[in-house]
Design an enzyme around this catalytic site. Structure first.
Site, PDB file in Angstrom:
ATOM      1  N   ALA B  13     -31.849 -51.781  20.630  1.00  0.00           N
ATOM      2  CA  ALA B  13     -32.298 -51.221  21.905  1.00  0.00           C
ATOM      3  C   ALA B  13     -33.802 -51.012  21.928  1.00  0.00           C
ATOM      4  O   ALA B  13     -34.399 -50.585  20.944  1.00  0.00           O
ATOM      5  CB  ALA B  13     -31.598 -49.892  22.156  1.00  0.00           C
ATOM      6  N   CYS B  14     -34.419 -51.333  23.077  1.00  0.00           N
ATOM      7  CA  CYS B  14     -35.825 -50.967  23.284  1.00  0.00           C
ATOM      8  C   CYS B  14     -36.008 -50.641  24.752  1.00  0.00           C
ATOM      9  O   CYS B  14     -35.047 -50.588  25.508  1.00  0.00           O
ATOM     10  CB  CYS B  14     -36.789 -52.052  22.809  1.00  0.00           C
ATOM     11  N   GLY B  15     -37.234 -50.439  25.151  1.00  0.00           N
ATOM     12  CA  GLY B  15     -37.502 -49.993  26.510  1.00  0.00           C
ATOM     13  C   GLY B  15     -36.977 -50.940  27.570  1.00  0.00           C
ATOM     14  O   GLY B  15     -36.237 -50.545  28.460  1.00  0.00           O
ATOM     15  N   ALA B  46     -32.877 -49.167  26.297  1.00  0.00           N
ATOM     16  CA  ALA B  46     -32.515 -47.865  25.738  1.00  0.00           C
ATOM     17  C   ALA B  46     -31.597 -47.107  26.703  1.00  0.00           C
ATOM     18  O   ALA B  46     -30.658 -46.430  26.284  1.00  0.00           O
ATOM     19  CB  ALA B  46     -33.772 -47.063  25.449  1.00  0.00           C
TER      20      ALA B  46
END
Lengths: 169, 108
Positions: B13-15, B46
């Site tokens: 997960a990231c932005g 995220a």
């Protein structure tokens, strides 16, 4: 707004634009100036700057690196991009970005890498090689000391191009 | 011997799930490929973690930005930023291997 001077390195999958000694007072100002440059050259849509600033607020991209030359990776969603590019800016004086892994704290950033990403899967290898640049204090030091935009563009082109020996089949 | 290897699932997960998650997923994939261990890696934003856990049921979440315990629903969360900075990268990889029940190789 004054669009900074720059050098370009052409890569197979994306163009790299290099700006040196950019004078900025804040991370937002950096994003604005670099975003305008990308917009001016047709790489991104006029929504890119705002989207990148907003994204940076909710999910910041400052990275503390091993050699002490810290970097940030501000970017926006694919819908704001026309064609892929990477703009790299070395700042005259560091500006503060919030940390990606700890948004409550800040990191003082000297080199900003702003990718305009259209389809991540098509140039994943370039992105991975870009991260290898971050991880290598020796290369970050070279980028810090290079005297001209052209020199930085040359270093990045070498580092981001596939190398025959190390490339996996 | 003879048993089918368990399907290892990792959620990254990231932005925005476009730049940094792609790179982190790529680095993890390389490490598993090196050991010839099959792995399924899914990327998400995220903000999508909670929903993704329900459909994907990952063994572990690797996140570049902090994920709340509530969103992680009891799944182990490992910081993915070391894959971007190189600082603590081996340790992070070791934690991932341990979280999916694989003994980390000595020459990581």
């Amino acid at each position: 707004m004054c669009i900074p001077g720059y050098a370009v390195a052409l890569m197979r999958d994306m163009d790299i634009l290099v700006v040196l000694e950019m004078d900025s007072s804040s991370s937002e100002d950096v994003i604005r100036k670099l975003g305008k440059l990308l917009e001016e050259k047709g790489y991104v849509k006029d929504t890119f700057v705002k989207a990148t600033i907003e994204r940076e607020k909710s999910v910041p991209t400052g990275l503390e690196l091993a050699g002490g030359v810290n970097a940030a990776l501000p970017h926006a969603g694919v819908e704001h991009v026309n064609k892929p590019a990477l703009v790299v800016a070395r700042l005259k004086r560091p500006v503060t970005f919030r940390r990606m892994d700890d948004p409550e704290s800040e990191v003082s950033v000297r080199i900003v890498f702003m990718p305009a990403i259209k389809d991540p899967s098509s140039y994943i290898k370039t992105l991975m090689r870009l991260v290898d640049v971050f991880k290598d204090p020796w290369v970050m030091d070279l980028l810090t000391k290079a005297r001209t935009e052209r020199e930085v563009a040359q270093i990045l082109r070498e580092r981001l191009s596939p190398s025959e020996e190390s490339e996996e089949p | 011997m003879g048993t089918k290897p368990r399907d290892i699932k990792i959620l990254v997960a990231c932005g925005t799930a476009i730049a940094t998650a792609t790179v982190v997923a790529g680095k993890i994939k390389q490490a598993f490929d090196k050991l010839k261990i099959p792995v399924t890696i899914v990327q998400c934003k995220a903000s999508e973690v909670q929903g993704k856990i329900e459909v994907f049921d990952p063994d572990v979440i690797v996140a570049n930005t902090p994920i709340s315990e509530k969103a992680a629903k009891g799944k182990p969360v490992i910081n993915g930023v070391p894959f971007l900075t190189g600082i603590g990268e081996k340790e992070a990889l070791k934690k991932i291997f341990e979280a999916v029940g694989i003994t980390p190789p000595a020459d990581l």
